[in-house]
Design a protein around this motif. Structure first.
Motif, PDB file in Angstrom:
ATOM      1  N   SER A   1      44.719 -47.239 -56.767  1.00 25.48           N
ATOM      2  CA  SER A   1      43.674 -47.429 -55.756  1.00 25.48           C
ATOM      3  C   SER A   1      43.030 -46.097 -55.363  1.00 25.48           C
ATOM      4  CB  SER A   1      44.239 -48.128 -54.513  1.00 25.48           C
ATOM      5  OG  SER A   1      45.244 -47.341 -53.912  1.00 25.48           O
ATOM      6  N   VAL A   2      43.487 -45.021 -55.980  1.00 22.66           N
ATOM      7  CA  VAL A   2      42.824 -43.713 -55.845  1.00 22.66           C
ATOM      8  C   VAL A   2      42.558 -43.198 -57.248  1.00 22.66           C
ATOM      9  CG1 VAL A   2      43.922 -43.147 -53.625  1.00 22.66           C
ATOM     10  CG2 VAL A   2      45.023 -42.451 -55.773  1.00 22.66           C
ATOM     11  N   PRO A   3      41.613 -42.287 -57.409  1.00 17.42           N
ATOM     12  CA  PRO A   3      41.331 -41.754 -58.751  1.00 17.42           C
ATOM     13  C   PRO A   3      42.507 -40.928 -59.277  1.00 17.42           C
ATOM     14  CG  PRO A   3      39.528 -41.294 -57.201  1.00 17.42           C
ATOM     15  CD  PRO A   3      40.681 -41.801 -56.392  1.00 17.42           C
ATOM     16  N   ASP A   4      42.569 -40.797 -60.590  1.00 15.86           N
ATOM     17  CA  ASP A   4      43.613 -39.982 -61.223  1.00 15.86           C
ATOM     18  C   ASP A   4      43.392 -38.510 -60.877  1.00 15.86           C
ATOM     19  OD1 ASP A   4      45.393 -38.669 -62.824  1.00 15.86           O
ATOM     20  OD2 ASP A   4      44.720 -39.558 -64.724  1.00 15.86           O
ATOM     21  N   PRO A   5      44.377 -37.875 -60.211  1.00 16.61           N
ATOM     22  CA  PRO A   5      44.204 -36.457 -59.869  1.00 16.61           C
ATOM     23  C   PRO A   5      44.523 -35.528 -61.032  1.00 16.61           C
ATOM     24  CG  PRO A   5      46.286 -37.252 -59.018  1.00 16.61           C
ATOM     25  CD  PRO A   5      45.610 -38.427 -59.656  1.00 16.61           C
ATOM     26  N   HIS A   6      44.993 -36.084 -62.115  1.00 14.58           N
ATOM     27  CA  HIS A   6      45.298 -35.289 -63.321  1.00 14.58           C
ATOM     28  C   HIS A   6      46.266 -34.142 -63.016  1.00 14.58           C
ATOM     29  CE1 HIS A   6      42.340 -37.504 -65.631  1.00 14.58           C
ATOM     30  NE2 HIS A   6      41.469 -37.327 -64.643  1.00 14.58           N
ATOM     31  N   ILE A   7      47.462 -34.489 -62.687  1.00 17.00           N
ATOM     32  CA  ILE A   7      48.469 -33.453 -62.410  1.00 17.00           C
ATOM     33  C   ILE A   7      48.755 -32.675 -63.693  1.00 17.00           C
ATOM     34  CG2 ILE A   7      49.512 -34.800 -60.544  1.00 17.00           C
ATOM     35  CD1 ILE A   7      51.858 -35.413 -62.467  1.00 17.00           C
ATOM     36  N   PHE A   8      49.259 -31.450 -63.510  1.00 13.03           N
ATOM     37  CA  PHE A   8      49.620 -30.634 -64.665  1.00 13.03           C
ATOM     38  C   PHE A   8      50.837 -31.242 -65.360  1.00 13.03           C
ATOM     39  CE2 PHE A   8      48.168 -26.924 -61.806  1.00 13.03           C
ATOM     40  CZ  PHE A   8      46.838 -27.199 -62.095  1.00 13.03           C
ATOM     41  N   THR A   9      50.812 -31.231 -66.674  1.00  6.36           N
ATOM     42  CA  THR A   9      51.965 -31.690 -67.452  1.00  6.36           C
ATOM     43  C   THR A   9      52.339 -30.611 -68.462  1.00  6.36           C
ATOM     44  OG1 THR A   9      50.479 -32.819 -68.985  1.00  6.36           O
ATOM     45  CG2 THR A   9      51.426 -34.139 -67.198  1.00  6.36           C
ATOM     46  N   VAL A  10      53.494 -30.789 -69.092  1.00  7.44           N
ATOM     47  CA  VAL A  10      54.022 -29.764 -69.989  1.00  7.44           C
ATOM     48  C   VAL A  10      53.152 -29.641 -71.236  1.00  7.44           C
ATOM     49  CG1 VAL A  10      55.970 -29.150 -71.487  1.00  7.44           C
ATOM     50  CG2 VAL A  10      56.396 -30.011 -69.165  1.00  7.44           C
ATOM     51  N   GLU A  11      52.848 -28.399 -71.564  1.00  7.73           N
ATOM     52  CA  GLU A  11      52.093 -28.134 -72.790  1.00  7.73           C
ATOM     53  C   GLU A  11      52.886 -27.248 -73.747  1.00  7.73           C
ATOM     54  OE1 GLU A  11      48.181 -26.712 -71.876  1.00  7.73           O
ATOM     55  OE2 GLU A  11      47.853 -28.253 -70.341  1.00  7.73           O
ATOM     56  N   GLY A  12      54.058 -26.813 -73.319  1.00  4.45           N
ATOM     57  CA  GLY A  12      54.885 -25.967 -74.172  1.00  4.45           C
ATOM     58  C   GLY A  12      55.479 -26.743 -75.336  1.00  4.45           C
ATOM     59  N   PRO A  13      56.051 -26.008 -76.313  1.00  6.68           N
ATOM     60  CA  PRO A  13      56.496 -26.666 -77.551  1.00  6.68           C
ATOM     61  C   PRO A  13      57.917 -27.229 -77.505  1.00  6.68           C
ATOM     62  CG  PRO A  13      56.682 -24.286 -77.788  1.00  6.68           C
ATOM     63  CD  PRO A  13      56.110 -24.527 -76.426  1.00  6.68           C
ATOM     64  N   TYR A  14      58.709 -26.864 -76.503  1.00 12.53           N
ATOM     65  CA  TYR A  14      60.135 -27.173 -76.591  1.00 12.53           C
ATOM     66  C   TYR A  14      60.581 -28.215 -75.565  1.00 12.53           C
ATOM     67  CZ  TYR A  14      60.367 -23.033 -79.506  1.00 12.53           C
ATOM     68  OH  TYR A  14      60.162 -22.144 -80.508  1.00 12.53           O
ATOM     69  N   SER A  15      61.549 -28.970 -75.989  1.00 12.12           N
ATOM     70  CA  SER A  15      62.174 -29.930 -75.077  1.00 12.12           C
ATOM     71  C   SER A  15      63.496 -30.401 -75.680  1.00 12.12           C
ATOM     72  CB  SER A  15      61.281 -31.157 -74.864  1.00 12.12           C
ATOM     73  OG  SER A  15      61.997 -32.172 -74.202  1.00 12.12           O
ATOM     74  N   PHE A  16      64.437 -30.671 -74.803  1.00 11.47           N
ATOM     75  CA  PHE A  16      65.636 -31.372 -75.261  1.00 11.47           C
ATOM     76  C   PHE A  16      65.263 -32.796 -75.631  1.00 11.47           C
ATOM     77  CE2 PHE A  16      67.652 -28.440 -71.996  1.00 11.47           C
ATOM     78  CZ  PHE A  16      68.110 -27.545 -72.947  1.00 11.47           C
ATOM     79  N   GLY A  17      66.094 -33.417 -76.430  1.00  9.41           N
ATOM     80  CA  GLY A  17      65.852 -34.823 -76.720  1.00  9.41           C
ATOM     81  C   GLY A  17      66.146 -35.187 -78.162  1.00  9.41           C
ATOM     82  N   PHE A  18      65.612 -36.310 -78.554  1.00  9.04           N
ATOM     83  CA  PHE A  18      65.870 -36.865 -79.885  1.00  9.04           C
ATOM     84  C   PHE A  18      64.547 -37.224 -80.544  1.00  9.04           C
ATOM     85  CE2 PHE A  18      69.597 -37.521 -77.386  1.00  9.04           C
ATOM     86  CZ  PHE A  18      70.674 -37.571 -78.252  1.00  9.04           C
ATOM     87  N   ASN A  19      64.556 -37.239 -81.841  1.00 11.26           N
ATOM     88  CA  ASN A  19      63.427 -37.806 -82.576  1.00 11.26           C
ATOM     89  C   ASN A  19      63.658 -39.309 -82.633  1.00 11.26           C
ATOM     90  OD1 ASN A  19      61.493 -38.687 -84.353  1.00 11.26           O
ATOM     91  ND2 ASN A  19      61.851 -37.077 -85.879  1.00 11.26           N
TER      92      ASN A  19
END
Lengths: 379, 568
Positions: free
Chosen positions: A121-139
């Protein structure tokens, strides 16, 4: 024979202890192969701390003193009114007086709307998100897409962890050093531990602790809560009875390669605190676990999960979470929706799930089963 | 002025002597320590222990009456708190604590929830005094609290106090709170008075009087005040006849309350009170907590009660039994699962547990209640463990170390030249002044080295295997279980218990004549019974010396079997 039987023992020394009959309770040795039981002492999002600061090149998302200015201006408040609101709003003792203004800042057909129940009900404020190359996790999907991460420890490519991408530029959700967990997940996990039954992991059917192509890994909910030791950690070596409700029995096929336990993908149901998220429903979940020499275990879970549940995990806290944890909730909503990467809705085509990784820490524990609840368990 | 504040003022006034029912505590202590010249003066005053205070309140007013506050620390003398109780006093600061507890207990007893259970009569007007009803309640409660009927003057003062308070506060029950609190902080309640009386006119055979006998029996066997039946037996003269005493002793031995008495004795004998303040280095031993300490105390007591009462077994089996009781917390120290059925879904209660044949976990000496209690905060101490075993189990005296001993070698657990404590102690014992004592403590303490400072099992210390072999008084053993067996069979184990029980019962160390009786008669009877505790308690309580005390000074005696220190 008593109705209680032991299926999980911490180690060989313990196995010797419990394979005898106690004088009011009969116990029997574990099934073929050794079993190890663990009490989970940490279970929350695995957030990578990029020591070179590559993760959030646009910066960390601002706090409420910034986004409330924007939001209040958007609904027509004057600068003087905004200053007054902010002055009062950030004073916790006056928060309840001013909270309705920010809560009802949404607009649907021009009418004030609860922005937390209706974040669009409000416009998307477009928060900053991760742009770096690394992350824990799985393929998780077996692909190496352009939007995937690189696993910082192994260099594995194709890592799917969009939840990390969405949340790690939010100050309270990102870790503040390489050796500590992020503040808000720590707080949430503490709540879960204090009020909810303990979470258990059992590895059974172990013939060779270094290499075994067929072990069973189970995640259970206990009947009892975990307890702290005198240093604030989880008290290891406690006995826990498995909750007999099969809903909380997650049984996985696994293997051990060079001492590392992994499991094949499957869906998991893990109960948490209703305040946080009543139930994790992980899809295509898999584990990677390492047992240390001291008997403790560290590992990760990778899976997909309904993304809206993650919005609501924070959104349920409404303006309290916004004001005290620097989370622009509509911004989080839009980011989760945008970066969701699995399970498209057949009608809309929009993805309903988001990839993620959870960090798992555990200490040794005894896991005690009731015969009836474990009947039919594939061994 | 609030009601509670006014009650406090009234209570304070009572303490100050307006309701003059007894001398202040300090004065009582001074009196006891002064020359005893009157035959009716008490032979000794023993301050109630914490356990006794709590048991009395629970027995008289119910277990749901909460007791908050700090008790004066109990004193240990000649190995027993019970002996120290005869020398314990209450300083001014401590008296304030007892006063607070008294007011709290009194308020609970007479609150709307409880008053109907304890005040049998109904006042004519609840907003005014009622002397008759007050007298009935105060006489009944006073007899149980003072362990004797109240004298007319005492009761009159209390009733007058109740009247003044009730009329001032316009509340009958609030009025009763004041004299009840007064009794609860009176030396007549807080101290056990044993009053001497001639035994049938025989000047050589003085005893304590009948009500003192009732208390001695009750505190010995139940660790609490006499019940109404026992007080009635005292009043009727039954306790002045062997037959009457025997009847009451049988009743008491058959009562479920005997367990409280037995627990209190072993709590005292094995120094379990020290567990309350036991600390450990939680950086090294994060599992340790006060909950673990509390459970360790309870575990040892449950183990003992199971052997000596529930199973009616051989006392010496408490050192070798493989059966014990565990909680989930203790299970973390033992490294064993607690598999018992959950009570209400949360198995936080006690579970019986039996170690397998051949396990070195045998008996109470291999429980945290002993192992942790006699260790340092961050490391074990074979010397402390050996000393404690010698002193508390075998009644052997081990001298304290001289003041100028260099402990550096023993305390440095990181020295690569001495990885195990056995090696460190051997190096330490090369000092001549240390060798003698360490020879009698360390070999038995080293047998327990498989258990760390909180009582968890370990096979190695600093990576080196632990040697648990040794000898005790010529008997060889290879590990803790072997030591436990040696203790079980050691002749001093049984004789020590007999002496300790007697000392505990009469509140003093045995005289020479009594020691002979204990050895020749009580000890042999104990062995003949199969080392069972109940026959020993019976034997001691029915012994003619059980109630005997020294005559008052100035009264000539033949002093046959009784040395001058008896009864002091």
């Amino acid at each position: 024979m008593d109705s209680v039987r032991l299926r999980s023992l911490m180690a060989g020394a313990f196995a010797a202890c419990v394979s005898v009959s106690a004088f009011s309770v009969s116990a029997q040795a574990a099934d073929a192969g050794k079993s190890k039981g663990f009490l989970v002492s940490w279970f929350h999002v695995a957030q990578y701390f990029d020591t070179q600061g590559r993760d959030c090149p646009k910066g960390i998302n601002p706090g409420p003193e910034e986004y409330y200015k924007r939001e209040l201006a958007a609904i027509g408040k004057t600068k003087a009114e905004i200053d007054d609101y902010l002055k009062n709003f950030l004073d916790l003792s006056k928060m309840s007086d001013t909270a309705p203004v920010v809560q009802m800042r949404g607009r649907v057909n021009g009418q004030p709307t609860d922005v937390y129940a209706h974040p669009d009900s409000v416009p998307d404020p477009h928060i900053f998100t991760v742009e770096g190359p690394y992350s824990f996790g799985f393929n998780l999907d077996g692909k190496e897409d352009t939007g995937n991460f690189i696993e910082p420890d192994t260099g594995e490519k194709g890592i799917d962890n969009q939840l990390y991408r969405v949340t790690n530029c939010i100050n309270e959700i990102r870790p503040h050093s390489p050796t500590e967990y992020a503040p808000l997940p720590t707080s949430y996990w503490s709540v879960v531990q204090e009020v909810m039954p303990a979470m258990l992991i059992e590895i059974s059917g172990i013939d060779d602790e270094q290499n075994d192509d067929n072990v069973t890994v189970a995640i259970y909910r206990a009947q009892e809560r975990a307890q702290s030791d005198s240093n604030g950690g989880m008290l290891g070596g406690m006995s826990f009875h498995v909750d007999p409700n099969p809903r909380w029995h997650n049984i996985m096929r696994g293997k051990i390669v060079n001492g590392v336990v992994t499991t094949a993908p499957q869906n998991l149901n893990i109960a948490t605190d209703p305040f946080v998220m009543p139930e994790h429903k992980f899809t295509q979940a898999r584990l990677k676990l390492n047992i240390a020499e001291n008997g403790n275990m560290k590992g990760r879970l990778g899976a997909y999960h309904n993304w809206y549940a993650y919005y609501w995990m924070y959104g349920v806290g409404t303006w309290g979470v916004e004001a005290t944890n620097n989370i622009d909730l509509p911004g989080l909503y839009y980011a989760l929706k945008k970066h969701a990467d699995a399970d498209p809705d057949p009608k809309t085509g929009e993805n309903t799930s988001i990839s993620l990784a959870y960090q798992i820490d555990a200490v040794p524990a005894f896991i005690i089963h009731d015969d009836q609840s474990t009947a039919g368990l594939a061994r | 002025m609030t009601l509670s504040f006014r009650k406090s003022l009234l209570t304070a006034a009572a303490l100050a002597g307006i309701f003059c029912i007894g001398a202040p505590v300090q004065a009582v202590r001074a009196e006891a320590e002064a020359e005893v010249v009157s035959a009716t003066n008490p032979t000794v005053l023993r301050r109630l222990t914490q356990l006794q205070y709590k048991n009395i309140i629970a027995d008289i007013f119910g277990a749901d009456i909460k007791i908050g506050g700090r008790f004066e620390p109990d004193m240990r003398e000649n190995g027993l708190l019970e002996l120290g109780a005869g020398r314990a006093s209450i300083p001014a600061a401590g008296l304030a604590q007892y006063a607070n507890m008294a007011r709290s207990v009194s308020a609970q007893v007479l609150d709307e929830k409880h008053r109907a259970s304890f005040v049998a009569c109904t006042p004519a007007n609840v907003k005014a005094s009622d002397d008759a009803c007050a007298r009935q309640f105060l006489a009944d409660a006073g007899q149980l609290l003072y362990r004797r009927p109240l004298q007319d003057g005492e009761l009159g003062d209390l009733v007058a106090g109740a009247k003044l308070s009730a009329d001032t506060l316009k509340d009958f029950y609030a009025g009763l709170e004041v004299p009840l609190a007064t009794m609860l902080q009176s030396p007549e309640f807080l101290f056990r008075w044993e009053v001497r009386a001639p035994n049938g006119g025989n000047k050589d055979a003085w005893q304590i009087d009948a009500y003192s006998k009732a208390s001695r029996l009750s505190f010995f066997l139940w660790n609490s005040a006499p019940d109404t039946k026992l007080l009635t037996a005292a009043k009727n003269g039954d306790l002045d006849t062997p037959k009457g005493v025997a009847r009451e002793v049988e009743r008491m031995l058959g009562s479920p309350r005997l367990e409280a008495g037995v627990r209190a004795f072993f709590y005292d004998m094995f120094g379990l009170d020290s567990l309350t303040s036991l600390t450990k280095d939680t950086t090294l031993y994060p599992k340790y907590s006060f909950k673990i300490a509390a459970d360790a105390e309870e575990q040892t007591l449950r183990t003992i009660v199971d052997v000596v009462l529930t199973q009616n077994g051989d006392y010496r089996d408490i050192f070798t039994t493989r059966k014990t009781f565990l909680t989930r917390q203790l299970g973390t120290v033992y490294g064993v699962p607690i598999v018992g059925a959950a009570a209400g879904g949360t198995p936080d209660g006690w579970q019986p547990y039996e170690f397998p044949e051949g396990d070195s976990r045998a008996g109470i000496l291999i429980q945290p209640g002993f192992l942790a209690l006699h260790s340092h905060p961050g490391r074990t101490s074979p010397t402390l463990r050996g000393k404690a075993l010698r002193e508390s189990v075998l009644c052997q005296r081990v001298p304290d170390p001289p003041g100028n001993v260099n402990f550096n070698v023993v305390q440095d657990t990181t020295d690569p030249n001495y990885k195990t404590v056995r090696q460190r102690l051997q190096a330490h014992a090369t000092e001549a002044m240390c060798t003698g004592c360490h020879k009698i403590t360390d070999p038995i303490g080293l047998a327990m080295e498989n258990y760390d400072t909180i009582g968890s099992y370990r096979a190695k210390e600093n990576g080196a295997p632990i040697d648990t072999s040794g000898t005790i008084d010529g008997v060889a053993f290879s590990d803790a279980a072997g030591l436990a067996k040696a203790i079980h069979d050691h002749p001093a184990t049984a004789s020590c218990l007999v002496n300790r029980v007697y000392s505990y019962a009469v509140g003093r160390t045995p005289t020479a004549g009594e020691r002979d009786w204990l050895k020749q008669e009580a000890g042999k009877a104990f062995a003949a019974s199969g080392y069972k505790i109940v026959p020993l308690l019976r034997k001691i309580t029915l012994h003619e010396a059980f109630f005997r005390v020294a005559p008052p000074e100035g009264v000539p005696t033949k002093a046959a079997a009784l040395s001058p220190e008896a009864g002091r």
